[in-house]
Design a protein around this motif. Structure first.
Motif, PDB file in Angstrom:
ATOM      1  N   SER A  73       0.824  -1.205   0.000  1.00  0.00           N
ATOM      2  CA  SER A  73       0.000   0.000   0.000  1.00  0.00           C
ATOM      3  C   SER A  73       0.865   1.265   0.000  1.00  0.00           C
ATOM      4  CB  SER A  73      -0.930   0.007   1.216  1.00  0.00           C
ATOM      5  OG  SER A  73      -1.839  -1.074   1.169  1.00  0.00           O
ATOM      6  N   LEU A  74       1.937   1.258   0.784  1.00  0.00           N
ATOM      7  CA  LEU A  74       2.826   2.414   0.821  1.00  0.00           C
ATOM      8  C   LEU A  74       3.519   2.609  -0.525  1.00  0.00           C
ATOM      9  CD1 LEU A  74       4.419   2.078   4.377  1.00  0.00           C
ATOM     10  CD2 LEU A  74       2.641   3.669   3.633  1.00  0.00           C
ATOM     11  N   TRP A  75       3.889   1.504  -1.174  1.00  0.00           N
ATOM     12  CA  TRP A  75       4.516   1.588  -2.490  1.00  0.00           C
ATOM     13  C   TRP A  75       3.531   2.150  -3.521  1.00  0.00           C
ATOM     14  CZ3 TRP A  75       9.059   1.594  -4.774  1.00  0.00           C
ATOM     15  CH2 TRP A  75       9.138   1.353  -6.132  1.00  0.00           C
ATOM     16  N   GLU A  76       2.276   1.703  -3.454  1.00  0.00           N
ATOM     17  CA  GLU A  76       1.261   2.224  -4.366  1.00  0.00           C
ATOM     18  C   GLU A  76       1.026   3.711  -4.117  1.00  0.00           C
ATOM     19  OE1 GLU A  76      -2.114  -0.301  -3.713  1.00  0.00           O
ATOM     20  OE2 GLU A  76      -1.657  -1.520  -5.468  1.00  0.00           O
ATOM     21  N   MET A 199      -4.285   5.204   0.674  1.00  0.00           N
ATOM     22  CA  MET A 199      -3.294   4.125   0.573  1.00  0.00           C
ATOM     23  C   MET A 199      -2.228   4.246   1.653  1.00  0.00           C
ATOM     24  SD  MET A 199      -2.694   3.778  -3.537  1.00  0.00           S
ATOM     25  CE  MET A 199      -3.992   3.216  -4.632  1.00  0.00           C
ATOM     26  N   MET A 200      -1.804   5.467   1.936  1.00  0.00           N
ATOM     27  CA  MET A 200      -0.811   5.674   2.987  1.00  0.00           C
ATOM     28  C   MET A 200      -1.355   5.260   4.345  1.00  0.00           C
ATOM     29  SD  MET A 200       0.999   9.298   1.930  1.00  0.00           S
ATOM     30  CE  MET A 200       1.973   9.272   3.439  1.00  0.00           C
ATOM     31  N   ALA A 201      -2.588   5.693   4.647  1.00  0.00           N
ATOM     32  CA  ALA A 201      -3.207   5.332   5.916  1.00  0.00           C
ATOM     33  C   ALA A 201      -3.407   3.825   6.014  1.00  0.00           C
ATOM     34  CB  ALA A 201      -4.542   6.053   6.074  1.00  0.00           C
ATOM     35  N   SER A 202      -3.823   3.213   4.908  1.00  0.00           N
ATOM     36  CA  SER A 202      -4.012   1.770   4.873  1.00  0.00           C
ATOM     37  C   SER A 202      -2.689   1.038   5.094  1.00  0.00           C
ATOM     38  CB  SER A 202      -4.612   1.351   3.530  1.00  0.00           C
ATOM     39  OG  SER A 202      -4.725  -0.044   3.432  1.00  0.00           O
ATOM     40  N   GLY A 203      -1.628   1.514   4.440  1.00  0.00           N
ATOM     41  CA  GLY A 203      -0.315   0.884   4.600  1.00  0.00           C
ATOM     42  C   GLY A 203       0.189   0.962   6.023  1.00  0.00           C
ATOM     43  N   VAL A 204       0.038   2.125   6.660  1.00  0.00           N
ATOM     44  CA  VAL A 204       0.476   2.287   8.045  1.00  0.00           C
ATOM     45  C   VAL A 204      -0.317   1.363   8.970  1.00  0.00           C
ATOM     46  CG1 VAL A 204       0.575   3.885   9.997  1.00  0.00           C
ATOM     47  CG2 VAL A 204       1.281   4.648   7.725  1.00  0.00           C
ATOM     48  N   LEU A 205      -1.641   1.278   8.739  1.00  0.00           N
ATOM     49  CA  LEU A 205      -2.481   0.430   9.583  1.00  0.00           C
ATOM     50  C   LEU A 205      -2.114  -1.042   9.423  1.00  0.00           C
ATOM     51  CD1 LEU A 205      -4.843   0.438  11.572  1.00  0.00           C
ATOM     52  CD2 LEU A 205      -6.384   0.149   9.634  1.00  0.00           C
TER      53      LEU A 205
END
Length: 219
Positions: A73-76, A199-205
């Motif tokens: 997610s962070l990469w996306e 996507m950033m919030a999802s990746g962190v979670l």
């Protein structure tokens, strides 16, 4: 986790666009039926998994999934284009390219004889909602769009490592909220959502859940 995975994604855009073109009730029931079914099926698969493999292995796979989805997610988000409407426009083009439904046949339907009109009036609204082409289209597009995405795989992993009933209830609640928001808010809401931020919030979670899963003990 499910909210951040679903907001602004493909199926969210599908619900928003269909709601702009067809009766909202049929679209809402079609999308809701699909996401509830996929959530239950995913949780059942995850619940059965520990009976096929060891619980320790299932726990390890779940932890790796969380870390993998977090980094993905962070990469996306890092590679996301500045145009936040890209996914919305892509889905809209695919729906436009799909075969026409009864929408394009309305003029002919109006030319039907009086017997057909009387039969239509005798149908119950509840049944016509669930048997309409719009319902079937919303259900099928959402079902196949959900199958194999991050939220579904994460649901399987969670159900394999945690209480399956809790996973089902949490997943369904999140899916219902996202679907209602997409159908009611429509295309305007989907176009205002920043995919990069989500996507950033999802990746962190996902990474947080991965750390918690790594530190947790296996019963």
């Amino acid at each position: 986790m499910t909210v951040l995975s679903e907001v602004g994604d493909r199926t969210f855009c599908v619900a928003a666009i269909l709601a702009m073109r067809h009766p909202r009730r049929s679209v809402l029931f079609g999308c809701l039926s699909s996401v509830i079914l996929t959530t239950i099926l995913s949780a059942v698969i995850g619940w059965v998994a520990p009976n096929l493999i060891s619980r320790r292995l299932a726990h390890s796979i779940t932890t790796l999934l969380f870390f993998g989805f977090g980094l993905w997610s962070l990469w996306e988000a890092y590679n996301e284009d500045d145009d936040d409407n890209e996914e919305l426009e892509k889905v809209e083009k695919e729906l436009d390219a799909a075969p026409k439904d009864n929408r394009g046949k309305e003029p002919k339907a109006k030319e039907g004889n009086k017997v057909d009109e009387d039969l239509k009036k005798q149908r119950k609204p509840f049944l016509t909602t669930f048997l309409s082409p719009v319902f079937i289209k919303a259900f099928s597009v959402t079902f196949f769009g959900e199958w194999g995405d991050k939220s579904q795989l994460a649901t399987i992993g969670l159900a394999a490592d945690e209480n399956a009933i809790g996973v089902i209830l949490g997943g369904i609640l999140a899916q219902v909220l996202c679907t209602i928001a997409a159908v009611v808010g429509g295309k305007s809401l989907a176009s205002k959502i920043s995919e990069r931020l989500v996507m950033m919030a999802s990746g962190v979670l996902f990474l947080i859940f991965g750390v918690l899963s790594f530190l947790s003990t296996i019963d």
